[in-house]
Each structure stands twice: as C-alpha cells, then as structure tokens.
Write an enzyme that holds these catalytic residues in place. Sequence first.
Site, PDB file in Angstrom:
ATOM      1  N   HIS A  21       0.844  -1.199   0.000  1.00 17.24           N
ATOM      2  CA  HIS A  21       0.000   0.000   0.000  1.00 17.24           C
ATOM      3  C   HIS A  21       0.879   1.250   0.000  1.00 17.24           C
ATOM      4  O   HIS A  21       0.560   2.247  -0.637  1.00 17.24           O
ATOM      5  CB  HIS A  21      -0.879   0.029   1.264  1.00 17.24           C
ATOM      6  CG  HIS A  21      -2.006  -0.940   1.230  1.00 17.24           C
ATOM      7  ND1 HIS A  21      -3.313  -0.564   1.358  1.00 17.24           N
ATOM      8  CD2 HIS A  21      -2.025  -2.282   1.068  1.00 17.24           C
ATOM      9  CE1 HIS A  21      -4.095  -1.625   1.283  1.00 17.24           C
ATOM     10  NE2 HIS A  21      -3.323  -2.692   1.124  1.00 17.24           N
ATOM     11  N   ASP A 124      -4.956   6.244   1.941  1.00 19.43           N
ATOM     12  CA  ASP A 124      -5.340   4.852   1.733  1.00 19.43           C
ATOM     13  C   ASP A 124      -6.805   4.663   2.135  1.00 19.43           C
ATOM     14  O   ASP A 124      -7.283   5.301   3.090  1.00 19.43           O
ATOM     15  CB  ASP A 124      -4.451   3.959   2.602  1.00 19.43           C
ATOM     16  CG  ASP A 124      -4.492   2.512   2.146  1.00 19.43           C
ATOM     17  OD1 ASP A 124      -3.530   2.090   1.498  1.00 19.43           O
ATOM     18  OD2 ASP A 124      -5.498   1.815   2.427  1.00 19.43           O
ATOM     19  N   GLU A 380       3.814  -4.932 -12.032  1.00 22.62           N
ATOM     20  CA  GLU A 380       5.250  -4.860 -12.330  1.00 22.62           C
ATOM     21  C   GLU A 380       5.628  -5.944 -13.350  1.00 22.62           C
ATOM     22  O   GLU A 380       6.439  -5.708 -14.238  1.00 22.62           O
ATOM     23  CB  GLU A 380       6.065  -4.984 -11.034  1.00 22.62           C
ATOM     24  CG  GLU A 380       5.930  -3.736 -10.157  1.00 22.62           C
ATOM     25  CD  GLU A 380       6.252  -3.967  -8.677  1.00 22.62           C
ATOM     26  OE1 GLU A 380       6.905  -4.973  -8.344  1.00 22.62           O
ATOM     27  OE2 GLU A 380       5.842  -3.125  -7.844  1.00 22.62           O
ATOM     28  N   GLU A 396      -7.258  -9.875  -2.143  1.00 19.12           N
ATOM     29  CA  GLU A 396      -8.000  -9.954  -3.414  1.00 19.12           C
ATOM     30  C   GLU A 396      -7.206 -10.727  -4.469  1.00 19.12           C
ATOM     31  O   GLU A 396      -7.475 -10.649  -5.670  1.00 19.12           O
ATOM     32  CB  GLU A 396      -8.340  -8.538  -3.890  1.00 19.12           C
ATOM     33  CG  GLU A 396      -7.328  -7.782  -4.716  1.00 19.12           C
ATOM     34  CD  GLU A 396      -6.019  -7.398  -4.033  1.00 19.12           C
ATOM     35  OE1 GLU A 396      -5.750  -7.829  -2.887  1.00 19.12           O
ATOM     36  OE2 GLU A 396      -5.240  -6.667  -4.660  1.00 19.12           O
TER      37      GLU A 396
HETATM   38  N1  UDP Z   1       8.812  -6.229  -3.277  1.00 21.76           N
HETATM   39  C1  UDP Z   1      10.134  -5.969  -3.509  1.00 21.76           C
HETATM   40  N2  UDP Z   1      11.048  -6.874  -3.060  1.00 21.76           N
HETATM   41  C2  UDP Z   1      10.696  -8.000  -2.394  1.00 21.76           C
HETATM   42  C3  UDP Z   1       9.323  -8.259  -2.170  1.00 21.76           C
HETATM   43  C4  UDP Z   1       8.404  -7.361  -2.636  1.00 21.76           C
HETATM   44  O1  UDP Z   1      10.497  -4.952  -4.104  1.00 21.76           O
HETATM   45  O2  UDP Z   1      11.584  -8.768  -2.032  1.00 21.76           O
HETATM   46  C5  UDP Z   1       7.815  -5.249  -3.712  1.00 21.76           C
HETATM   47  C6  UDP Z   1       7.182  -5.601  -5.039  1.00 21.76           C
HETATM   48  O3  UDP Z   1       7.957  -5.085  -6.096  1.00 21.76           O
HETATM   49  C7  UDP Z   1       5.818  -4.955  -4.913  1.00 21.76           C
HETATM   50  C8  UDP Z   1       5.518  -4.989  -3.421  1.00 21.76           C
HETATM   51  O4  UDP Z   1       6.771  -5.216  -2.787  1.00 21.76           O
HETATM   52  O5  UDP Z   1       5.888  -3.608  -5.332  1.00 21.76           O
HETATM   53  C9  UDP Z   1       4.581  -6.090  -3.017  1.00 21.76           C
HETATM   54  O6  UDP Z   1       3.288  -5.705  -3.305  1.00 21.76           O
HETATM   55  P1  UDP Z   1       2.211  -6.727  -3.807  1.00 21.76           P
HETATM   56  O7  UDP Z   1       0.954  -5.963  -4.024  1.00 21.76           O
HETATM   57  O8  UDP Z   1       2.713  -7.471  -4.979  1.00 21.76           O
HETATM   58  O9  UDP Z   1       2.081  -7.782  -2.642  1.00 21.76           O
HETATM   59  P2  UDP Z   1       1.929  -7.675  -1.036  1.00 21.76           P
HETATM   60  O10 UDP Z   1       3.300  -7.537  -0.497  1.00 21.76           O
HETATM   61  O11 UDP Z   1       1.064  -6.472  -0.770  1.00 21.76           O
HETATM   62  O12 UDP Z   1       1.300  -8.971  -0.669  1.00 21.76           O
END
Ligand code: UDP
Length: 498
Positions: A21, A124, A380, A396
Amino acid sequence: MGSPTERPLHAVFLPYMAPGHMMPLVDIARVFAAHGLRVTIITTKMNAQSFKNAIERDIRAGHQIAIEVLPFPAIEAGLPEGCENISKTPTPEMTIKLFHAIEMLQPQIEELIRKCSPDCIASDVLFYWTTDVAAELGIPRLAFSGSGFFNMCVAYCIEHHQPHKHIKLETEPFVVPNMPDQLVLTRSQLPDIVKTRNKFSELFDKLKEAERKSFGMLVNSFYELETAYADYYRKVIGVKAWHVGPVSLLKGGQDDKAERGDEPSVSKHSCLSWLDSKKPNSVLYICFGSLTRFSKTQLNEIASALESTGQFFIWVVGKVLGMDKKDKEEEWWLPDGFEDKMVESGKGMIIRGWAPQVLILEHPAIGGILTHCGWNSILEGVAAGLPMITWPIFAEQFYNEKLVTQVLKIGVPVGNEVWKAWATEETSFISREKIERAISKAMCEREDGEQMRKKAKRLGELARKAVEEGGSSHKDLKLLIEEIKCYARKNASFQKDL
Ligand code: UDP
C-alpha cells in the site's frame, strides 16, 4: 497564504503501513511533486526509512516534497519497539495489534492535517476517517486502495448478485454475473467477508461509505490493461476514478528501483551480473510479496520442483511460517544443501529477505514470474512484459489471478484453490508436480507458451506508453491535477465572497 493561483497546490498523502500500500502511494506522491505540487507525506519513523532517500533525491532535484513523521505507539499496543509495518508482524495476532496501533494515530494525524491546511488529501482507503477531515476542511479526499479496476468490479458484482449463495460445494465453479468477460470462481477462493458477516464487516462498511463520499479513487493501473473494467467501474458502478499507473514506471532512476520499499538483501550489482550471465527469457523470478510466509513443507516442495525442472531461477525466500527472531538459522529455512547445489550449478540465485524486484524484472534474462498475485507484483510483471505463474493466497489475490489467467490470458495457475485470511497462516499444500507443470507451461517455447509471451510483451509496451507524455495514465494524472486546482480556485473565490 496566497491564493491557489499564486502558490503551488498542497497535497497531503497518507499511505497505509504495509509495503504493497505504501510504495505505490509514495510513488504517486512523488509524481505529484514532479508536476509542481507541494507534497507532504505523513508517516512514522521506521516507515519513513524505507523511502526517505528517494525523497531526498527529489528535494535535490528541486521538488517541493517533505515527510512529516509521527511517533508510533508500538509499545502501547503491545508490539516490540520498531514494529511499525505489517511486514514486521509474523502472526495474525501481531497484525491485529498493529492495526490497533495505527488506529491510535488518528487524533495526531487529524491534527497534523488541520495544521497543514492542504488543498487535498490522498489517503489509503483504510484511513476511511480522512473523508470527514477533508469535509471539515472543505477539500477533496482521494482514496487509494492499492488494487486495480478488475478487482473492484468483481467485488462489486459478487456483493450485488451474490452468485455464491446458490452454490453448495466450496469447490464448485460458478460464473460471476454481469461482468464484461466470463469469469469463473469457486466459493473456496472468496474472502470470508464476502460469505459471512464477521468481526471486520463493520470496518468494511465504513470503508465503503467513505469511498462513496470521497472525491474519487486513485487507481494504480492503466486504461489499456483493463479497458472494459475501467469503463464498467466508472459508468456502471458510477465511481469517479483516475488511473495513473503503473506507478513503478513513473520514476525511472536505477537508485530508485534498487532501493524501492526496503534495503535490498543483495547488492544490485551481484543480481544484475548473475542475470547478465544468462540467456534472454531464461530465468524465472519467484516472489510471494512482502507478507506471505510458507511452512517448511511447502518450501521443500518449491525447492524440489525447481531442482527437478532444471529451471534457471531467482527465488526471493521469505521467512518460515511461525518462526520469530529467536532462531535466525531456522527463520530463513531451506532444504539442506539446496542453496549450495543451485549456486554451484549456476541454476539459481536465492535472495533471503528483500529483492530489488522492479530492477530484476526489467532484466532481459527474466522470462517469467511466479507470483502470489499481489496487485503491485502483477502490474510490475505486466510492465516488464512477462508471462506469469499465479499462486494467489489471501486478500483480493484470487480475483487478480483471474484477470491474468482468464481475461488477459498471460498466466498459468499453479492450482491453489483456497483463500486464507492472513499471509501468516498455513496455506493449502501445493504439490511439486503441480508446480513443475505450471513452470514448464509458462516457461516453455512451445506454441502456447509463445502466444502468452507475445501477449505479455505487447502489454508491457502499452504500459510504458501509458505513462509517457500524452499516454493514457499521464493524461489522467494531468486531468486530476487540473480538477484539484479547479476545486481549490472555487474554494478561494467562495472565501473571498464571504
Ligand atoms: N517487493 C520488492 N522486493 C521483495 C518483495 C516485494 O520490491 O523482495 C515489492 C514488489 O515489487 C511490490 C511490493 O513489494 O511492489 C509487493 O506488493 P504486492 O501488491 O505485490 O504484494 P503484497 O506484499 O502487498 O502482498
């Protein structure tokens, strides 16, 4: 204070304390500043650490952007000192304490917003009460949920039509009615809150009400990715929204990408030089986001699948489920000898902790991504033009999976069927055979793999165009800034007339 025609507009940003977020909303804040607005980001000390270098670079580039830091009530909420982000909570119990600590910040945040007296608040969705502060100050509140249009449309259609009500078996597929595409789900993939009212229902009601009263939604997506759903959301559901993504493409410097979100556990150089030694499209990137933890049994299964397919990979290994800091060795568990074998054979690179994800995904050697379907990771992956293996777990993520596999058709599901409430609870077991099958389908050079690769590449090109000058996201961002300006001008002339 001058009128809004004389001084830059002031926007306050309030990101939630979870990487998925926080990072995208901070990216949007930085773009607002790059477009000439004065920006203040409200957060806490440990959270500010994760993006303060980037903000300092922006300040050196002449942008008006600042961070306001509030003390975090960790101890008062029963958390260890420095535990200020969901990614630092290894159990659901600790996550709930963190939610409470964040709630405790409400009076200080409200006071700070009043003191800043901004022209708009971008917060948020979880900070639902900022709608009231915005109303009190007579300024617009932009809500940010961190997800895309597709997810918001599926959630709306399920809530309105309740298709799961007539389904007896958890595993029986049903079609979500009234959607632009045929979309198939099972009850077991739905969040609990959709099926029954629970302790979070009241909070969700408040979020929805606040969203309705907001000026509109800020969406990290681009029009060409989810055209039918962006239209549906605006025209059928009737919510005002601006798409401004993919935000990971908005700020392009290598330092930004290497440091995005946290201090990486490997050097940018070692990652990139390892990738340089591999052929184009030959490496699978595996990461389950910032929150998910697996059991040893599941980690063992992933390792076995990688070994038996012989697939080149970078695997970002998270901490083991249920382990805390007392046992460092166990915290980062992998099967005995696995890492040595993979490193010696040159097959794999293991990253324990935080990877510079965006930087890695852009490397030409990366040919696919195995993802938990967090919206940021999906975007990404799309921005990098990659086909995906989808392994959704919570939030989600099952809806996001369907966008990738059923609508865009750029992904292969690993076959997880059961939604979990928390990223830190045991997931349902996925066998090595299922993982192997998905890897060879997504990474193969046969015709179906090639088709997916082509579609994914095309989407990657469209993503880059969307954020360029004149692209759909760039245009929508400019439109939004104009609307905020208009609002501020109207406010100013109204006050003059009083
Ligand atoms: N991310 C990163 N390095 C890591 C793990 C995650 O840069 O080792 C970043 C990834 O690029 C993304 C975010 O953390 O921007 C994770 O967001 P996402 O919505 O995919 O998943 P969440 O962590 O919220 O489950």
